[in-house]
Design an enzyme around this catalytic site. Structure first.
Site, mmCIF file in Angstrom:
data_model
loop_
_atom_site.group_PDB
_atom_site.id
_atom_site.type_symbol
_atom_site.label_atom_id
_atom_site.label_comp_id
_atom_site.label_asym_id
_atom_site.label_seq_id
_atom_site.Cartn_x
_atom_site.Cartn_y
_atom_site.Cartn_z
ATOM 1 N N ASP A 151 0.793 -1.224 0.000
ATOM 2 C CA ASP A 151 0.000 0.000 0.000
ATOM 3 C C ASP A 151 0.825 1.273 0.000
ATOM 4 O O ASP A 151 0.437 2.265 -0.604
ATOM 5 C CB ASP A 151 -0.930 0.034 1.225
ATOM 6 C CG ASP A 151 -2.033 -0.998 1.134
ATOM 7 O OD1 ASP A 151 -2.374 -1.396 0.009
ATOM 8 O OD2 ASP A 151 -2.560 -1.396 2.189
ATOM 9 N N TYR A 406 -12.737 -1.896 -3.026
ATOM 10 C CA TYR A 406 -13.268 -0.702 -2.376
ATOM 11 C C TYR A 406 -14.441 -0.144 -3.192
ATOM 12 O O TYR A 406 -14.557 -0.376 -4.394
ATOM 13 C CB TYR A 406 -12.187 0.373 -2.275
ATOM 14 C CG TYR A 406 -11.196 0.198 -1.150
ATOM 15 C CD1 TYR A 406 -11.057 -1.012 -0.479
ATOM 16 C CD2 TYR A 406 -10.384 1.260 -0.761
ATOM 17 C CE1 TYR A 406 -10.139 -1.152 0.548
ATOM 18 C CE2 TYR A 406 -9.455 1.133 0.262
ATOM 19 C CZ TYR A 406 -9.338 -0.077 0.915
ATOM 20 O OH TYR A 406 -8.429 -0.218 1.937
#
Length: 469
Positions: A151, A406
């Site tokens: 990330d 997401y």
């Protein structure tokens, strides 16, 4: 013709020419004076009132040059007025959601130079919508794409393109960021960009293309923000930021920003126990967010933000059909509005919901355990009645056999109402698809509709066997 007649003729012609020149000079003078006074006036169509242009902030300054003989006259056209957005119109009444946009980034990456991304979102200025994502500093068909499952790296940047345009090599890198949020206040874009060491990151506030302010990590544990659009009302933009543990209590603050400058910071208050990755929307005169509880609840936290007095109230979505992943099955899941449900609360995924009177519209993965499939529906009483479970108007966006990720909300102002739209991240590659070494995504976007609609499924669609390794 005798000499006297010649003199009379020449004199007459000269007098005529002089008269014409005199009249032209008068016309030029009148035109010059008229345009000089009109350059600072705009006619207002509704009531024909005259409004001065000078005191207002303008978007563009257009000048027309008119040439008459040797005289230059400048006429300034009154430009379009630019005002802060206030989002005071009512929310559109909808029956469901209709397809709006799909960028097909992964399929295109099989034969073109497309950025490796994740954490996408969509936001609109008053005239156009844009897609954002956090790039990994590489294209997919590049060996630097190996191991992009991580990330946070110093190479990640916020990318911005017009909605529907994949992130090609000419894409603008707005800022350095491994966490971000963006919104337009009616005059310019604000970008909140977080980068740096996990234990001491920096959030930069960039407004109208200039860095205006910054703030450092306050809990020294991965300062992070929404990964979707922030919201601006009358020039004040709000963004929810969290610093601290992802699996225990963390320190969440709501920042109030005006033209890039942080003017106030409010701590989270209310009954929400853990708040991350909020999906926010204007609910005039305030801002409302539906977030991710990564600690205790599979029901989603609500954060209500008062833009005028900076007060914060938090709770949980009442719907017993909960929105996070992982979660219990619908027959055994629960939510009672005020507290986390302590049902598979650890871990989670960014998502969204929004109120519609006493009801709630929401989206979630179809799988109860994995980021697979995606569905939307309305829960009657889901905003006000504890553990309500009456579901209507269900739609499949991505079938259960395909990956999702997401999702988040964005708002679009129409002529008479504010429409709610959402995007779904379609993740491909690692960790699930180990045949390749990269992790990236495409997106699909839907918007609310008051009309009828059909059925379908809109997965990423790339054949992993055709992709660069």
């Amino acid at each position: 013709m005798n000499p006297n007649q010649k003199i009379i003729t020449i004199g007459s012609v000269s007098l005529t020419i002089a008269t014409i020149c005199f009249l032209m000079q008068i016309a030029i003078l009148v035109t010059t004076v008229t345009l000089h006074f009109k350059q600072y006036e705009c006619s207002s169509p509704p009531n024909n009132q005259v409004i001065p242009c000078q005191p207002t902030i303008i978007e563009r300054n257009i000048t027309e040059i008119v040439y008459l003989t040797n005289t230059t006259i400048e006429k300034e056209i009154c430009p379009k007025l630019v005002e802060y957005r206030n989002w005071s119109k009512p929310q559109c009444k909808i029956t469901g959601f209709a397809p709006f946009s799909k960028d097909n980034s992964i399929r295109l990456s099989a034969g073109g130079d497309i950025w490796v991304t994740r954490e996408p979102y969509v936001s609109c200025d008053p005239g156009k919508c844009y897609q954002f994502a956090l790039g990994q500093g590489t294209t997919l068909n590049n060996r630097h794409s190996n191991d992009t499952v991580h990330d946070r790296t110093p190479y990640r940047t916020l990318l911005m393109n017009e909605l529907g345009v994949p992130f090609h090599l000419g894409t603008k890198q707005v800022c350095i960021a491994w966490s971000s949020s963006s919104c337009h206040d009616g005059k310019a874009w604000l970008h909140v960009c977080v980068t740096g060491h996990d234990e001491n990151a920096t959030a930069s506030f960039i407004y109208d293309g200039r860095l205006v302010d910054s703030i450092g990590s306050w809990s020294k544990n991965i300062l992070r923000t929404q990964e979707s659009e922030c919201v601006c009302i009358n020039g004040t933009c709000t963004v929810v930021m969290t610093d601290g543990s992802a699996s225990e209590r963390a320190d969440t603050k709501i920042l109030f920003i005006e033209e890039g400058k942080v003017v106030h910071i409010s701590p989270l208050s209310g009954s929400a126990q853990h708040v991350e990755e909020c999906s926010c929307y204007p609910r005039y005169p305030g801002v409302r967010c539906v977030c991710r509880d990564n600690w205790k609840g599979s029901n989603r936290p609500i954060v209500d933000i008062n833009v005028k007095d900076y007060s914060i109230v938090s709770s949980y979505v009442c719907s017993g059909l909960v929105g996070d992943t992982p979660r219990k099955n619908d027959s055994s899941s629960s939510s009672y509005c005020q507290n986390p449900n302590n049902e598979k609360g650890s871990h989670g995924v960014k998502g969204w919901a929004f109120d519609d009177g006493n009801d709630v519209w929401m989206g979630r993965t179809i799988s109860e355990e994995l980021r697979s499939g995606y569905e939307t529906f309305k829960v009657i009483g889901g905003w006000s009645t504890p553990n309500s479970k009456l579901q209507i108007n269900r739609q499949v966006i991505v079938d259960s056999g395909n990956r999702s990720g997401y999702s988040g909300i964005f708002s679009v102002e129409g002529k008479s109402c504010i429409n709610r739209c959402f995007y779904v991240e379609l993740i491909r590659g690692r960790k699930q698809e180990t045949k390749v070494w990269w992790t990236s995504n495409s997106i699909v976007v839907f918007c609310g509709t008051s009309g009828t609609y059909g059925t379908g499924s809109w997965p990423d669609g790339a054949d992993i066997n055709l992709m660069p390794i």
